[in-house]
Design a protein around this motif. Structure first.
Motif, PDB file in Angstrom:
ATOM      1  N   GLY A  77       0.874  -1.167  -0.025  1.00  0.00           N
ATOM      2  CA  GLY A  77      -0.134   0.054  -0.009  1.00  0.00           C
ATOM      3  C   GLY A  77       0.637   1.178  -0.094  1.00  0.00           C
ATOM      4  O   GLY A  77       0.498   2.340  -0.673  1.00  0.00           O
ATOM      5  N   GLU A  78       1.947   1.199   0.727  1.00  0.00           N
ATOM      6  CA  GLU A  78       2.741   2.331   0.931  1.00  0.00           C
ATOM      7  C   GLU A  78       3.547   2.716  -0.457  1.00  0.00           C
ATOM      8  O   GLU A  78       3.522   4.015  -0.786  1.00  0.00           O
ATOM      9  CB  GLU A  78       3.784   2.285   1.757  1.00  0.00           C
ATOM     10  N   VAL A  79       3.936   1.510  -1.074  1.00  0.00           N
ATOM     11  CA  VAL A  79       4.832   1.723  -2.444  1.00  0.00           C
ATOM     12  C   VAL A  79       3.655   2.292  -3.515  1.00  0.00           C
ATOM     13  O   VAL A  79       3.973   3.174  -4.396  1.00  0.00           O
ATOM     14  CB  VAL A  79       5.339   0.555  -2.762  1.00  0.00           C
ATOM     15  N   LEU A  80       2.548   1.575  -3.334  1.00  0.00           N
ATOM     16  CA  LEU A  80       1.387   2.168  -4.314  1.00  0.00           C
ATOM     17  C   LEU A  80       1.254   3.590  -4.102  1.00  0.00           C
ATOM     18  O   LEU A  80       0.949   4.475  -5.358  1.00  0.00           O
ATOM     19  CB  LEU A  80       0.170   1.440  -4.243  1.00  0.00           C
ATOM     20  N   ARG A  81       1.109   4.162  -3.147  1.00  0.00           N
ATOM     21  CA  ARG A  81       0.541   5.292  -2.802  1.00  0.00           C
ATOM     22  C   ARG A  81       1.874   6.458  -3.309  1.00  0.00           C
ATOM     23  O   ARG A  81       1.302   7.383  -4.061  1.00  0.00           O
ATOM     24  CB  ARG A  81       0.545   5.685  -1.432  1.00  0.00           C
ATOM     25  N   VAL A  82       2.985   6.078  -3.009  1.00  0.00           N
ATOM     26  CA  VAL A  82       3.989   7.003  -3.699  1.00  0.00           C
ATOM     27  C   VAL A  82       4.385   6.722  -5.066  1.00  0.00           C
ATOM     28  O   VAL A  82       4.412   7.789  -5.774  1.00  0.00           O
ATOM     29  CB  VAL A  82       5.500   6.455  -2.740  1.00  0.00           C
ATOM     30  N   ALA A  83       4.130   5.641  -5.799  1.00  0.00           N
ATOM     31  CA  ALA A  83       4.260   5.359  -7.157  1.00  0.00           C
ATOM     32  C   ALA A  83       2.931   6.201  -7.814  1.00  0.00           C
ATOM     33  O   ALA A  83       3.300   6.791  -8.964  1.00  0.00           O
ATOM     34  CB  ALA A  83       4.170   4.077  -7.589  1.00  0.00           C
ATOM     35  N   LEU A  84       2.025   6.401  -7.244  1.00  0.00           N
ATOM     36  CA  LEU A  84       0.731   7.054  -7.915  1.00  0.00           C
ATOM     37  C   LEU A  84       1.240   8.681  -8.069  1.00  0.00           C
ATOM     38  O   LEU A  84       0.624   9.323  -8.787  1.00  0.00           O
ATOM     39  CB  LEU A  84      -0.407   6.981  -7.195  1.00  0.00           C
ATOM     40  N   GLY A  85       2.086   9.203  -7.192  1.00  0.00           N
ATOM     41  CA  GLY A  85       2.513  10.619  -7.156  1.00  0.00           C
ATOM     42  C   GLY A  85       1.380  11.494  -7.009  1.00  0.00           C
ATOM     43  O   GLY A  85       0.435  11.091  -5.968  1.00  0.00           O
ATOM     44  N   ASP A  86       1.145  12.297  -7.661  1.00  0.00           N
ATOM     45  CA  ASP A  86      -0.138  13.525  -7.467  1.00  0.00           C
ATOM     46  C   ASP A  86      -1.347  12.963  -8.516  1.00  0.00           C
ATOM     47  O   ASP A  86      -2.366  13.570  -8.294  1.00  0.00           O
ATOM     48  CB  ASP A  86       0.471  14.787  -7.964  1.00  0.00           C
ATOM     49  N   LYS A  87      -1.333  11.820  -8.937  1.00  0.00           N
ATOM     50  CA  LYS A  87      -2.354  11.168  -9.629  1.00  0.00           C
ATOM     51  C   LYS A  87      -2.853  11.876 -10.868  1.00  0.00           C
ATOM     52  O   LYS A  87      -3.898  11.669 -11.307  1.00  0.00           O
ATOM     53  CB  LYS A  87      -3.648  10.870  -8.712  1.00  0.00           C
ATOM     54  N   ARG A  88      -1.954  12.756 -11.485  1.00  0.00           N
ATOM     55  CA  ARG A  88      -2.517  13.569 -12.552  1.00  0.00           C
ATOM     56  C   ARG A  88      -2.539  12.660 -13.973  1.00  0.00           C
ATOM     57  O   ARG A  88      -1.710  11.799 -14.004  1.00  0.00           O
ATOM     58  CB  ARG A  88      -1.048  14.621 -12.879  1.00  0.00           C
ATOM     59  N   GLY A  89      -3.703  12.842 -14.621  1.00  0.00           N
ATOM     60  CA  GLY A  89      -3.749  12.167 -15.673  1.00  0.00           C
ATOM     61  C   GLY A  89      -4.063  10.606 -15.659  1.00  0.00           C
ATOM     62  O   GLY A  89      -4.374   9.996 -16.670  1.00  0.00           O
ATOM     63  N   ILE A  90      -4.432  10.127 -14.669  1.00  0.00           N
ATOM     64  CA  ILE A  90      -4.930   8.639 -14.407  1.00  0.00           C
ATOM     65  C   ILE A  90      -6.512   8.701 -14.447  1.00  0.00           C
ATOM     66  O   ILE A  90      -7.260   9.707 -14.553  1.00  0.00           O
ATOM     67  CB  ILE A  90      -4.645   8.042 -12.951  1.00  0.00           C
ATOM     68  N   ARG A  91      -7.155   7.488 -14.715  1.00  0.00           N
ATOM     69  CA  ARG A  91      -8.484   7.494 -14.910  1.00  0.00           C
ATOM     70  C   ARG A  91      -9.077   7.582 -13.710  1.00  0.00           C
ATOM     71  O   ARG A  91     -10.312   8.003 -13.463  1.00  0.00           O
ATOM     72  CB  ARG A  91      -8.861   6.100 -15.482  1.00  0.00           C
ATOM     73  N   ARG A  92      -8.523   7.151 -12.634  1.00  0.00           N
ATOM     74  CA  ARG A  92      -8.925   7.340 -11.226  1.00  0.00           C
ATOM     75  C   ARG A  92     -10.130   6.153 -10.662  1.00  0.00           C
ATOM     76  O   ARG A  92      -9.774   5.431  -9.804  1.00  0.00           O
ATOM     77  CB  ARG A  92      -9.777   8.512 -10.934  1.00  0.00           C
ATOM     78  N   PHE A  93     -10.898   6.015 -11.587  1.00  0.00           N
ATOM     79  CA  PHE A  93     -11.990   4.744 -11.274  1.00  0.00           C
ATOM     80  C   PHE A  93     -11.648   3.584 -12.282  1.00  0.00           C
ATOM     81  O   PHE A  93     -11.265   3.626 -13.192  1.00  0.00           O
ATOM     82  CB  PHE A  93     -13.427   5.227 -11.602  1.00  0.00           C
ATOM     83  N   GLY A  94     -12.050   2.529 -11.592  1.00  0.00           N
ATOM     84  CA  GLY A  94     -11.788   1.164 -12.101  1.00  0.00           C
ATOM     85  C   GLY A  94     -13.051   0.370 -11.647  1.00  0.00           C
ATOM     86  O   GLY A  94     -13.390   0.112 -10.384  1.00  0.00           O
TER      87      GLY A  94
END
Length: 205
Positions: free
Chosen positions: A82-99
């Motif tokens: 979970g911690e690594v996922l959070r950091v890898a996502l960064g500011d979440k710019r340009g992602i779809r967000r929902f799945g």
């Protein structure tokens, strides 16, 4: 130490306690390649499936006091994921967000809905009574499934609604959930070709 961004959307973390030692490296823009070793064979199987079906490259090396119980190793590995996922996502710019994904495995079928919201939340429902007591692969108790998702969602800051729609075999019930989570997560963290903005009216996630 805490999770650190290596480059792009690749992050890593090492966490050592008196109960376990965990190293994780994650590439959100991978091809589903994984190298998993936790000392808990069924959990290795689930994390391999998570990587393959999310197309997230994942290296996990963990060891712990599994001579007592696998609980600490599974939980601590999930925390680091979970911690690594959070950091890898960064500011979440340009992602779809929902799945959203509904995945069958023979008689079992599970639905996962993900919101990369920055607000950790888990709704986990539908498992038959008694599933939590099943010992799968000789080590992994059914109750650990919810615990894995709790740790990942809390530490990554995502919202996950996981619903088992049907199932009989304990192995299939867990695996369908991990595969559904993988496919929903894949969709949620993918780049949206139509925008490079942060997908929120607040301007932050």
């Amino acid at each position: 130490m805490g999770a650190e961004l290596i480059s792009g959307r690749i992050a890593r973390m090492e966490r050592v306690t008196s109960e376990s030692s965990v190293k994780v490296r994650m590439d959100l823009d991978g091809t589903g390649t994984s190298n998993i070793s936790t000392g808990v064979p069924f959990y290795d199987h689930m994390l391999t499936a998570l990587s393959r079906h999310s197309l997230i490259d994942l290296d996990v090396e963990a060891s712990g006091d599994i001579h007592i119980d696998v609980h600490h190793t599974v939980e601590d590995t999930s925390i680091v994921l979970g911690e690594v996922l959070r950091v890898a996502l960064g500011d979440k710019r340009g992602i779809r967000r929902f799945g959203n994904a509904t995945i069958p495995l023979d008689e079992a079928i599970a639905q996962a809905v993900v919101d990369v919201s920055g607000r950790p939340y888990l709704v986990h429902s539908g498992e038959p009574e008694g599933q939590q007591y099943h010992l799968i692969g000789g080590h992994f108790t059914g109750s650990m499934t919810r615990h894995v998702f709790e740790a990942i969602t809390y530490h990554s800051g995502i919202c996950l609604h996981m619903t088992l729609l049907g199932g009989r075999d304990p192995h299939h019930i867990v695996e369908a959930q991990f595969k559904a989570f993988a496919r929903a997560l894949r969709e949620a963290v993918e780049s949206d070709p139509r925008t490079d903005e942060i997908p929120s009216t607040k301007g932050a996630l």
